[in-house]
Motif scaffolding. Structure first.
Motif, PDB file in Angstrom:
ATOM      1  N   LEU A   1       0.814  -1.217   0.000  1.00 31.18           N
ATOM      2  CA  LEU A   1       0.000   0.000   0.000  1.00 31.18           C
ATOM      3  C   LEU A   1       0.845   1.264   0.000  1.00 31.18           C
ATOM      4  CD1 LEU A   1      -2.712  -1.035   2.621  1.00 31.18           C
ATOM      5  CD2 LEU A   1      -3.068  -0.765   0.163  1.00 31.18           C
ATOM      6  N   THR A   2       1.985   1.223   0.698  1.00 33.31           N
ATOM      7  CA  THR A   2       2.761   2.445   0.935  1.00 33.31           C
ATOM      8  C   THR A   2       3.912   2.635  -0.048  1.00 33.31           C
ATOM      9  OG1 THR A   2       4.225   1.309   2.496  1.00 33.31           O
ATOM     10  CG2 THR A   2       2.243   2.367   3.397  1.00 33.31           C
ATOM     11  N   GLY A   3       4.025   1.754  -1.012  1.00 29.92           N
ATOM     12  CA  GLY A   3       5.153   1.858  -1.939  1.00 29.92           C
ATOM     13  C   GLY A   3       6.444   1.342  -1.352  1.00 29.92           C
ATOM     14  N   GLY A   4       6.334   0.371  -0.461  1.00 27.96           N
ATOM     15  CA  GLY A   4       7.527  -0.289   0.076  1.00 27.96           C
ATOM     16  C   GLY A   4       7.980   0.197   1.430  1.00 27.96           C
ATOM     17  N   GLU A   5       7.228   1.085   2.059  1.00 30.84           N
ATOM     18  CA  GLU A   5       7.641   1.622   3.358  1.00 30.84           C
ATOM     19  C   GLU A   5       6.919   0.940   4.510  1.00 30.84           C
ATOM     20  OE1 GLU A   5       8.541   5.845   3.806  1.00 30.84           O
ATOM     21  OE2 GLU A   5       7.605   6.155   1.838  1.00 30.84           O
ATOM     22  N   ASP A   6       7.661   0.781   5.616  1.00 31.04           N
ATOM     23  CA  ASP A   6       7.087   0.252   6.852  1.00 31.04           C
ATOM     24  C   ASP A   6       6.569   1.401   7.715  1.00 31.04           C
ATOM     25  OD1 ASP A   6       7.746  -2.434   6.259  1.00 31.04           O
ATOM     26  OD2 ASP A   6       9.817  -2.087   6.932  1.00 31.04           O
ATOM     27  N   PRO A   7       5.684   1.123   8.670  1.00 30.47           N
ATOM     28  CA  PRO A   7       5.140   2.196   9.518  1.00 30.47           C
ATOM     29  C   PRO A   7       6.196   2.819  10.421  1.00 30.47           C
ATOM     30  CG  PRO A   7       3.761   0.222   9.628  1.00 30.47           C
ATOM     31  CD  PRO A   7       5.024  -0.169   8.925  1.00 30.47           C
ATOM     32  N   ASP A   8       6.190   4.144  10.473  1.00 34.18           N
ATOM     33  CA  ASP A   8       7.007   4.851  11.460  1.00 34.18           C
ATOM     34  C   ASP A   8       6.421   4.685  12.854  1.00 34.18           C
ATOM     35  OD1 ASP A   8       8.893   6.630   9.647  1.00 34.18           O
ATOM     36  OD2 ASP A   8       6.884   6.773   8.791  1.00 34.18           O
ATOM     37  N   ILE A   9       5.099   4.620  12.930  1.00 33.57           N
ATOM     38  CA  ILE A   9       4.382   4.518  14.201  1.00 33.57           C
ATOM     39  C   ILE A   9       3.301   3.448  14.060  1.00 33.57           C
ATOM     40  CG2 ILE A   9       2.866   5.730  15.838  1.00 33.57           C
ATOM     41  CD1 ILE A   9       4.161   8.360  14.813  1.00 33.57           C
ATOM     42  N   VAL A  10       3.146   2.624  15.076  1.00 37.56           N
ATOM     43  CA  VAL A  10       1.998   1.722  15.154  1.00 37.56           C
ATOM     44  C   VAL A  10       1.157   2.149  16.351  1.00 37.56           C
ATOM     45  CG1 VAL A  10       1.177  -0.628  15.472  1.00 37.56           C
ATOM     46  CG2 VAL A  10       3.178  -0.201  14.038  1.00 37.56           C
ATOM     47  N   PHE A  11      -0.106   2.441  16.069  1.00 39.40           N
ATOM     48  CA  PHE A  11      -1.071   2.865  17.091  1.00 39.40           C
ATOM     49  C   PHE A  11      -1.719   1.601  17.647  1.00 39.40           C
ATOM     50  CE2 PHE A  11      -5.348   4.360  18.305  1.00 39.40           C
ATOM     51  CZ  PHE A  11      -5.032   5.446  19.083  1.00 39.40           C
ATOM     52  N   GLU A  12      -1.223   1.150  18.808  1.00 46.24           N
ATOM     53  CA  GLU A  12      -1.580  -0.146  19.378  1.00 46.24           C
ATOM     54  C   GLU A  12      -2.574   0.014  20.524  1.00 46.24           C
ATOM     55  OE1 GLU A  12      -1.782  -3.189  20.411  1.00 46.24           O
ATOM     56  OE2 GLU A  12      -0.963  -4.203  18.687  1.00 46.24           O
ATOM     57  N   HIS A  13      -3.670  -0.722  20.451  1.00 46.31           N
ATOM     58  CA  HIS A  13      -4.583  -0.794  21.590  1.00 46.31           C
ATOM     59  C   HIS A  13      -5.280  -2.136  21.728  1.00 46.31           C
ATOM     60  CE1 HIS A  13      -8.114   0.070  18.933  1.00 46.31           C
ATOM     61  NE2 HIS A  13      -7.189   0.689  18.243  1.00 46.31           N
ATOM     62  N   PRO A  14      -5.326  -3.016  20.671  1.00 38.22           N
ATOM     63  CA  PRO A  14      -5.931  -4.330  20.898  1.00 38.22           C
ATOM     64  C   PRO A  14      -5.149  -5.181  21.896  1.00 38.22           C
ATOM     65  CG  PRO A  14      -5.870  -3.813  18.557  1.00 38.22           C
ATOM     66  CD  PRO A  14      -5.023  -2.788  19.252  1.00 38.22           C
ATOM     67  N   GLY A  15      -3.798  -5.069  21.879  1.00 34.74           N
ATOM     68  CA  GLY A  15      -3.020  -5.788  22.868  1.00 34.74           C
ATOM     69  C   GLY A  15      -2.601  -7.173  22.430  1.00 34.74           C
ATOM     70  N   ARG A  16      -2.969  -8.184  23.184  1.00 32.20           N
ATOM     71  CA  ARG A  16      -2.445  -9.537  22.987  1.00 32.20           C
ATOM     72  C   ARG A  16      -2.600 -10.030  21.560  1.00 32.20           C
ATOM     73  NH1 ARG A  16      -3.954 -14.866  22.818  1.00 32.20           N
ATOM     74  NH2 ARG A  16      -2.516 -16.335  23.821  1.00 32.20           N
ATOM     75  N   GLU A  17      -3.745  -9.817  20.951  1.00 33.14           N
ATOM     76  CA  GLU A  17      -4.027 -10.367  19.632  1.00 33.14           C
ATOM     77  C   GLU A  17      -3.076  -9.830  18.566  1.00 33.14           C
ATOM     78  OE1 GLU A  17      -5.700 -12.407  16.493  1.00 33.14           O
ATOM     79  OE2 GLU A  17      -6.027 -12.715  18.643  1.00 33.14           O
ATOM     80  N   THR A  18      -2.677  -8.578  18.669  1.00 30.37           N
ATOM     81  CA  THR A  18      -1.963  -7.917  17.578  1.00 30.37           C
ATOM     82  C   THR A  18      -0.548  -7.477  17.917  1.00 30.37           C
ATOM     83  OG1 THR A  18      -2.887  -5.772  18.250  1.00 30.37           O
ATOM     84  CG2 THR A  18      -4.126  -7.041  16.612  1.00 30.37           C
ATOM     85  N   PHE A  19      -0.150  -7.543  19.177  1.00 29.57           N
ATOM     86  CA  PHE A  19       1.071  -6.854  19.588  1.00 29.57           C
ATOM     87  C   PHE A  19       2.326  -7.412  18.921  1.00 29.57           C
ATOM     88  CE2 PHE A  19       4.328  -5.098  22.353  1.00 29.57           C
ATOM     89  CZ  PHE A  19       3.849  -3.810  22.546  1.00 29.57           C
ATOM     90  N   GLY A  20       2.411  -8.715  18.796  1.00 24.71           N
ATOM     91  CA  GLY A  20       3.574  -9.301  18.141  1.00 24.71           C
ATOM     92  C   GLY A  20       3.708  -8.827  16.709  1.00 24.71           C
ATOM     93  N   ALA A  21       2.594  -8.754  16.007  1.00 26.30           N
ATOM     94  CA  ALA A  21       2.603  -8.257  14.632  1.00 26.30           C
ATOM     95  C   ALA A  21       3.002  -6.791  14.597  1.00 26.30           C
ATOM     96  CB  ALA A  21       1.225  -8.449  14.003  1.00 26.30           C
ATOM     97  N   SER A  22       2.520  -6.010  15.559  1.00 24.48           N
ATOM     98  CA  SER A  22       2.842  -4.584  15.599  1.00 24.48           C
ATOM     99  C   SER A  22       4.335  -4.345  15.748  1.00 24.48           C
ATOM    100  CB  SER A  22       2.089  -3.901  16.743  1.00 24.48           C
ATOM    101  OG  SER A  22       0.696  -3.916  16.526  1.00 24.48           O
ATOM    102  N   VAL A  23       4.963  -5.079  16.661  1.00 25.43           N
ATOM    103  CA  VAL A  23       6.405  -4.926  16.853  1.00 25.43           C
ATOM    104  C   VAL A  23       7.151  -5.322  15.579  1.00 25.43           C
ATOM    105  CG1 VAL A  23       8.407  -5.788  18.134  1.00 25.43           C
ATOM    106  CG2 VAL A  23       6.287  -5.232  19.349  1.00 25.43           C
ATOM    107  N   TYR A  24       6.707  -6.377  14.934  1.00 25.60           N
ATOM    108  CA  TYR A  24       7.398  -6.859  13.736  1.00 25.60           C
ATOM    109  C   TYR A  24       7.324  -5.857  12.591  1.00 25.60           C
ATOM    110  CZ  TYR A  24       8.617  -9.628   9.671  1.00 25.60           C
ATOM    111  OH  TYR A  24       9.203 -10.075   8.510  1.00 25.60           O
ATOM    112  N   VAL A  25       6.147  -5.284  12.318  1.00 30.87           N
ATOM    113  CA  VAL A  25       5.976  -4.479  11.106  1.00 30.87           C
ATOM    114  C   VAL A  25       6.514  -3.057  11.242  1.00 30.87           C
ATOM    115  CG1 VAL A  25       3.944  -5.809  10.415  1.00 30.87           C
ATOM    116  CG2 VAL A  25       3.631  -3.663  11.679  1.00 30.87           C
TER     117      VAL A  25
END
Length: 445
Positions: free
Chosen positions: A305-329
């Motif tokens: 979507l971004t033309g090859g760029e990773d997120p500068d910031i991840v806005f995290e609030h779901p917690g357990r379900e998504t946190f590992g993915a958030s740190v990775y991306v």
């Protein structure tokens, strides 16, 4: 209570008029009961029905202490902390009330056999305690939910660091899902004049939280051009985060759970959207272990979507379900800013992707008074808009809380307390007319 409502509907506008309105001895409030904290024993938190534990009670009006204000609550809204209160998870909120009451003095009022819930309100000041000078009876206000003592030096650089900081209506009593509410005077902010009562009531907690997470130097300190991954971009918290990112010149990548929610994001002006339901992401394996393959697949979706760029910031609030993915991306040197953990507090992530790529995890919790005030000013200026999708009467607040628990909503659900109908409270119709398309974006959804 009838005289209070009559004065509100008649637009009584002087402190003298409002001081002459008599106070009732009691008021209606949404509560949980101390003697019912074990009713969900043995039931998983996700299977607990908040409608079982909630009551609409007549409770006595609490006495005012110095520095406080008694508010006639015209409208309130539902936040996820009220879900936690209603299902007594992760622990009964009476634990917080007992701890607060042990301070003695005025704090002892919060030890009751019931807990009046709710961390948002829009209403009218009825009375102020000794030492309150900025606010007077008759003022139309909204409230943020930071209750803080400020007796420790730790809180004087950032009030959220005060060891006696609490969330009003969750860790204190006499919250906003009621006809009256008790707040500290430094929780009050001017009601945006172009909004109805129910619109004005739905932003305090979530917008201030998102502001601190993204904009404040106490959070991610977002810059123009930053790519920001937003989980739950059409929910109560995420819908404000999306607006802040767009307004701040950054680039949102919005994660939603349906095509309908994706369409709302498009109408908000978002270009990059991931429908996690359509993509079928499964960040956990059946053996309850994280699934890094799905993290990588999410990262590939973002870069596409971004033309090859990773997120500068991840806005995290779901917690357990998504946190590992958030740190990775998150990009190398980027920031994961986190609060809430609505899917669980115990997070799992691969620390190699954090430490070797110099990423940061920043914890944030609500906002200090200055941050909440600046967030409210954005709404008053029609830069950020309430994301109200539905409004129910106080009698039906348990149903609204159930909807939030099940994520069966978009944006925010409002609750009419003293206001007899929707659409009341507007004092700047000209500004409202200009903002109306944005104000109606979530309506009826």
């Amino acid at each position: 209570m009838r005289e209070i409502l009559d004065a509100a509907l008649a637009d009584a506008d002087t402190a003298v008029e409002w001081r002459s309105v008599p106070l009732p001895n009691s008021y209606r409030a949404l509560t949980v009961h101390r003697d019912e904290t074990e009713i969900f024993q043995g039931i998983e938190s996700g299977q607990r029905d908040p409608q079982v534990s909630l009551h609409l009670d007549e409770v006595p009006v609490p006495p005012l202490a110095p520095g406080e204000a008694l508010i006639a609550v015209m409208a309130s809204s539902i936040n996820y902390n009220t879900v936690w209160s209603a299902i007594f998870h992760p622990l009964p909120t009476f634990v917080f009330l007992d701890r607060y009451a042990r301070r003695g003095g005025a704090a002892s009022r919060h030890d009751r056999p019931y807990h009046v819930l709710g961390s948002d309100l829009a209403g009218i000041v009825l009375r102020v305690g000794a030492g309150v000078h900025r606010w007077k009876p008759g003022d139309r206000v909204v409230s943020h939910c930071l209750s803080v003592e400020l007796e420790s030096p730790d809180g004087h650089d950032d009030a959220m660091l005060d060891p006696e900081q609490r969330i009003w209506g969750y860790e204190t009593n006499f919250g906003g899902l009621a006809e009256l509410a008790l707040v500290r005077s430094n929780q009050l902010m001017p009601k945006p004049e172009h909004l109805t009562w129910e619109e004005a009531a739905c932003s305090g907690l979530v917008h201030s939280t998102a502001y601190r997470q993204l904009v404040s130097r106490n959070g991610a300190d977002m810059k123009q051009g930053d790519i920001v991954l937003i989980w739950g971009a059409c929910g109560g918290l995420g819908s404000y985060a999306t607006q802040l990112v767009l307004n701040g010149g950054a680039v949102p990548v919005c994660v939603v759970s349906s095509t309908a929610k994706a369409e709302i994001c498009h109408h908000m002006g978002v270009e990059h959207i991931i429908d996690r339901a359509a993509e079928g992401f499964a960040f956990w394996n059946e053996d309850a272990r994280p699934n890094p393959r799905e993290w990588r697949r999410l990262g590939a979706c973002i870069r596409e979507l971004t033309g090859g760029e990773d997120p500068d910031i991840v806005f995290e609030h779901p917690g357990r379900e998504t946190f590992g993915a958030s740190v990775y991306v998150t990009r190398r040197g980027g920031t994961i800013v986190t609060c809430a953990s609505t899917t669980g507090y115990e997070h799992s992530f691969d620390n190699r992707y954090l430490w070797t790529n110099l990423k940061r995890i920043v914890g944030t919790h609500f906002a200090n008074y200055r941050e909440a005030w600046l967030a409210n000013r954005l709404i008053a200026r029609s830069v950020i808009h309430p994301t109200l999708s539905a409004t129910l009467p106080l009698d039906n607040a348990p149903l609204a809380i159930k909807r939030v628990q099940q994520n069966a909503h978009v944006g925010k659900i409002g609750v009419l307390c003293l206001a007899p109908a929707e659409g009341l409270g507007v004092t700047d119709p000209a500004r409202r007319e200009l903002a109306l398309p944005q104000l109606k974006l979530f309506a009826g959804l």
